[in-house]
Design a protein around this motif. Structure first.
Motif, short mmCIF file in Angstrom:
data_model
loop_
_atom_site.label_atom_id
_atom_site.label_comp_id
_atom_site.label_asym_id
_atom_site.label_seq_id
_atom_site.Cartn_x
_atom_site.Cartn_y
_atom_site.Cartn_z
N MET A 1 36.82 31.05 52.97
CA MET A 1 37.66 32.26 53.31
C MET A 1 36.69 33.14 54.12
N ASP A 2 37.45 33.66 55.16
CA ASP A 2 36.78 34.81 55.80
C ASP A 2 36.49 36.30 55.50
N GLU A 3 35.90 36.99 56.19
CA GLU A 3 35.61 38.49 55.50
C GLU A 3 36.58 39.19 55.37
N ILE A 4 37.63 39.01 56.10
CA ILE A 4 39.05 39.92 56.08
C ILE A 4 39.65 39.46 54.40
N GLN A 5 39.92 38.16 54.47
CA GLN A 5 40.34 37.73 53.15
C GLN A 5 39.59 38.14 51.75
N GLN A 6 38.24 38.16 52.24
CA GLN A 6 37.45 38.40 51.17
C GLN A 6 37.52 39.86 50.74
N MET A 7 37.69 40.81 51.95
CA MET A 7 38.03 42.15 51.58
C MET A 7 39.05 42.54 51.07
N LYS A 8 40.03 41.79 51.22
CA LYS A 8 41.60 42.11 50.60
C LYS A 8 41.44 41.79 49.03
N ILE A 9 40.76 40.82 48.74
CA ILE A 9 40.86 40.30 47.51
C ILE A 9 39.88 41.16 46.54
N LYS A 10 38.82 41.71 47.26
CA LYS A 10 37.77 42.62 46.64
C LYS A 10 38.65 43.92 46.34
N ASN A 11 39.52 44.36 47.20
CA ASN A 11 40.20 45.48 46.94
C ASN A 11 41.29 45.42 45.91
N PHE A 12 41.81 44.27 45.76
CA PHE A 12 43.06 43.88 44.63
C PHE A 12 42.20 44.12 43.39
N LYS A 13 40.66 43.48 43.35
CA LYS A 13 40.22 43.73 42.06
C LYS A 13 40.05 45.18 41.57
N TYR A 14 39.57 45.96 42.41
CA TYR A 14 39.76 47.34 42.20
C TYR A 14 41.12 47.84 41.89
N LEU A 15 42.01 47.74 42.64
CA LEU A 15 43.43 48.10 42.41
C LEU A 15 44.10 47.51 40.92
N ASN A 16 43.68 46.33 40.30
CA ASN A 16 44.20 45.57 39.53
C ASN A 16 43.77 46.52 38.06
N GLN A 17 42.45 47.02 38.20
CA GLN A 17 42.02 47.94 37.02
C GLN A 17 42.93 48.95 36.60
N ILE A 18 43.58 49.67 37.65
CA ILE A 18 44.43 50.69 37.34
C ILE A 18 45.82 50.32 37.27
#
Length: 211
Positions: A1-18
């Protein structure tokens, strides 16, 4: 995965918490990421909570590696999935691209069923592509050369078989998207694979009673 994909998935992990559990989820690659389903549903006065966890460019290997962030962590009650078109390439998978794709797709469904046995899973047919748009370049034609009507039909037949095997619902929204040659209609086409919102409005019409 590239950096943009990794950023999106990391962001989803934060959003999934709420995120609210038991909601409706749309997940997959760019064909899902570009589906403005949340906005369309709100405009159609739907009150259900809908999440979109599509990430452009993902293949099934990468989806499996990140299935928690992209699917399981949300504990959805309804799951609409469209993943695998980026596996339709001989550059990475050789002549075995079809078996690789379907083996991985089955793994995704098995993992989901094992972890979320009460969830309703909707397997969405791959949308039509168009290799003959006047604005196609040699590079784009090479990139999508295997996304012929014949190959996409073969994939969709296999997806329907997987749906039957695992007790999922298979959804084919393509009847209003294809032209007389079985390719994506020009009025919906961005690049021959991805669609403008007018195409997704047709898709939403097909699935709105299931959300």
């Amino acid at each position: 995965m590239d950096e943009i994909q990794q950023m999106k998935i990391k962001n989803f992990k934060y959003l999934n918490q709420i995120a609210s559990k038991g909601a409706t989820l749309f997940t997959g690659s760019s064909l899902m990421e570009m589906f403005p389903v949340c906005e369309i549903a709100r405009s159609e006065n739907y009150d259900q909570i809908i999440y979109n966890r599509g990430v452009g460019g993902l293949n099934t290997d990468e989806f499996l590696e990140n299935i928690n962030a992209l699917l399981l962590d949300l504990e959805p009650s309804k799951i609409f999935i469209n993943i695998g078109t980026n596996d339709i390439t001989e550059d990475k998978y050789g002549k075995q691209w079809m078996s690789h794709l379907m083996d991985n797709f089955s793994k995704i469904i098995e993992i989901t069923k094992n972890n979320l046995p009460a969830a309703q899973i909707y397997i969405m047919a791959f949308y039509p592509a168009n290799l003959h748009l006047p604005w196609q370049t040699e590079e784009s034609i090479q990139w999508m050369r295997l996304r012929t009507p014949e190959n996409l039909a073969r994939c969709n037949k296999q997806l329907q078989m997987i749906a039957d095997e695992y007790g999922c619902m298979y959804i084919d929204c393509n009847s209003s998207l294809v032209d007389e040659h079985g390719e994506q209609k020009t009025e919906y086409a961005i690049d021959g694979v991805h669609m403008y919102a007018n195409g997704y409005l047709k898709v939403f019409d097909e699935i709105k009673n299931l959300i």
